[in-house]
Scaffold this motif. Sequence first.
Motif, PDB file in Angstrom:
ATOM      1  N   LEU A   1       0.847  -1.196   0.000  1.00  0.00           N
ATOM      2  CA  LEU A   1       0.000   0.000   0.000  1.00  0.00           C
ATOM      3  C   LEU A   1       0.875   1.236   0.000  1.00  0.00           C
ATOM      4  CD1 LEU A   1      -2.721  -0.965   2.662  1.00  0.00           C
ATOM      5  CD2 LEU A   1      -2.811  -1.252   0.171  1.00  0.00           C
ATOM      6  N   ASP A   2       0.654   2.106  -0.981  1.00  0.00           N
ATOM      7  CA  ASP A   2       1.452   3.326  -1.068  1.00  0.00           C
ATOM      8  C   ASP A   2       0.664   4.371  -1.840  1.00  0.00           C
ATOM      9  OD1 ASP A   2       4.592   4.153  -0.693  1.00  0.00           O
ATOM     10  OD2 ASP A   2       3.694   5.152  -2.418  1.00  0.00           O
ATOM     11  N   GLY A   3       0.811   5.631  -1.424  1.00  0.00           N
ATOM     12  CA  GLY A   3       0.067   6.707  -2.074  1.00  0.00           C
ATOM     13  C   GLY A   3       0.407   6.870  -3.541  1.00  0.00           C
ATOM     14  N   GLY A   4       1.615   6.483  -3.934  1.00  0.00           N
ATOM     15  CA  GLY A   4       2.020   6.607  -5.334  1.00  0.00           C
ATOM     16  C   GLY A   4       1.947   5.297  -6.070  1.00  0.00           C
ATOM     17  N   GLY A   5       0.984   4.454  -5.729  1.00  0.00           N
ATOM     18  CA  GLY A   5       0.873   3.133  -6.344  1.00  0.00           C
ATOM     19  C   GLY A   5       0.539   3.181  -7.815  1.00  0.00           C
ATOM     20  N   GLU A   6       0.915   2.114  -8.520  1.00  0.00           N
ATOM     21  CA  GLU A   6       0.683   2.054  -9.967  1.00  0.00           C
ATOM     22  C   GLU A   6      -0.765   1.741 -10.302  1.00  0.00           C
ATOM     23  OE1 GLU A   6       2.522  -2.443  -9.835  1.00  0.00           O
ATOM     24  OE2 GLU A   6       3.592  -0.591  -9.388  1.00  0.00           O
TER      25      GLU A   6
ATOM     26  N   SER B   1      -2.684   1.990  -4.477  1.00  0.00           N
ATOM     27  CA  SER B   1      -2.987   3.160  -3.660  1.00  0.00           C
ATOM     28  C   SER B   1      -4.476   3.220  -3.370  1.00  0.00           C
ATOM     29  CB  SER B   1      -2.553   4.444  -4.374  1.00  0.00           C
ATOM     30  OG  SER B   1      -3.234   4.583  -5.610  1.00  0.00           O
ATOM     31  N   ILE B   2      -4.814   3.906  -2.285  1.00  0.00           N
ATOM     32  CA  ILE B   2      -6.216   4.110  -1.907  1.00  0.00           C
ATOM     33  C   ILE B   2      -6.590   5.531  -2.298  1.00  0.00           C
ATOM     34  CG2 ILE B   2      -7.843   4.205   0.016  1.00  0.00           C
ATOM     35  CD1 ILE B   2      -6.006   2.248   1.500  1.00  0.00           C
ATOM     36  N   PRO B   3      -7.554   5.736  -3.186  1.00  0.00           N
ATOM     37  CA  PRO B   3      -7.938   7.090  -3.601  1.00  0.00           C
ATOM     38  C   PRO B   3      -8.461   7.897  -2.404  1.00  0.00           C
ATOM     39  CG  PRO B   3      -8.905   5.429  -5.046  1.00  0.00           C
ATOM     40  CD  PRO B   3      -8.355   4.704  -3.862  1.00  0.00           C
ATOM     41  N   ILE B   4      -7.850   9.045  -2.153  1.00  0.00           N
ATOM     42  CA  ILE B   4      -8.290   9.914  -1.062  1.00  0.00           C
ATOM     43  C   ILE B   4      -8.357  11.356  -1.561  1.00  0.00           C
ATOM     44  CG2 ILE B   4      -7.364   8.444   0.766  1.00  0.00           C
ATOM     45  CD1 ILE B   4      -4.963  10.296   0.945  1.00  0.00           C
ATOM     46  N   SER B   5      -8.982  12.206  -0.796  1.00  0.00           N
ATOM     47  CA  SER B   5      -9.095  13.622  -1.147  1.00  0.00           C
ATOM     48  C   SER B   5      -7.721  14.278  -1.190  1.00  0.00           C
ATOM     49  CB  SER B   5      -9.980  14.338  -0.118  1.00  0.00           C
ATOM     50  OG  SER B   5      -9.911  15.741  -0.276  1.00  0.00           O
ATOM     51  N   SER B   6      -7.555  15.242  -2.079  1.00  0.00           N
ATOM     52  CA  SER B   6      -6.286  15.951  -2.207  1.00  0.00           C
ATOM     53  C   SER B   6      -5.981  16.814  -0.993  1.00  0.00           C
ATOM     54  CB  SER B   6      -6.297  16.828  -3.463  1.00  0.00           C
ATOM     55  OG  SER B   6      -7.364  17.770  -3.391  1.00  0.00           O
ATOM     56  N   THR B   7      -6.982  17.035  -0.145  1.00  0.00           N
ATOM     57  CA  THR B   7      -6.772  17.856   1.048  1.00  0.00           C
ATOM     58  C   THR B   7      -6.099  17.072   2.171  1.00  0.00           C
ATOM     59  OG1 THR B   7      -8.986  17.333   1.878  1.00  0.00           O
ATOM     60  CG2 THR B   7      -8.751  19.313   0.516  1.00  0.00           C
TER      61      THR B   7
END
Length: 329
Positions: A253-258, A295-301
């Motif tokens: 799990l990583d915010g910059g996942g492919e 990655s898990i899609p989350i709000s840009s905030t």
Amino acid sequence: MAGNDGRRGALRKPGTKKGPKVGTGGHSRRRLEGKGPTPKAEDRTYHPAYKRKVEREKRQAQEAAIARARAKTSIKIPEGHELISGRNPVAEAVRANVPVERVFVLDNVKDERVEEVIRKASALGAPVLEVTRRDLDVATDGAVHQGVAIDVPAYEYLDVADLIAQSTQQVGEPLLVALDQVTDPHNLGAVLRSTGAFGGDGVIIPERRSASVNATAWKVSAGAAARVPVARATNLVRALEDCKKAGFFIVGLDGGGEAELRNLPLATAPLVVVTGAEGAGLSRLVRETCDQIVSIPISSTVESLNAAVATGIALYEVASVRAAEASQE
């Protein structure tokens, strides 16, 4: 010559004799010498190091006060043991046959779970001791103990090989969780709880730079620590490689996942979900060992998710995909 002594210029006026005059008295020399060495940063009240020093001394004073209070309490926990407190965690531990050394309870506690703990502990020969609320407050560092606590030996971790073998013997595809440098026991406890809730078979943690299954993890897990096995690996990368050899796919799990976690194709295969520390994420070698980074899609905030929250979401998604496939068979 006669008469010369009568000249006005030949006479010296009283008090006009030349001699040493009042000088600086060394003031100039002392001024040149300076004001002495510069004080340490932590001794200068305006310096950030001074504030850190004050906070450190305050913390040390608090720790000393706690130590003094513990010295006066009747609850003494041997080194290496843990004190599990709270009615649910205590009851779950006893139901899972966790060895109980002693039970500590308040005299006015009326609860079915506590009565169950007392019955089972008594049947096993573990003493049940009546203590004061202050004793429990001090022994649990002020945690919410709900009037009951048990003294248990240090947590017994599985070997990674044993956890792999145990998980592959379960019904359905095995599902493991691995934590990479997650040092907060609250996160570990929450991950254990999510693993138990969504059908996971166990958790792998590294021996170094990782939280251990302590009293805090027990408390947060709400009893899941008694049901979900934890394996400790001397080398997490090697443990993941062993999982691969046993047929597992490794998903990090990583915010910059492919790819996004939603509808993960690998969810229906034997799987290890790897979560890194919040902010730091997965370490380089662990990341390179993964078959896929999602990655898990989350709000840009929001910059990132808490490690335990991210793990819980991933396990829920895996459980959902598996349930959907099972319903189509």
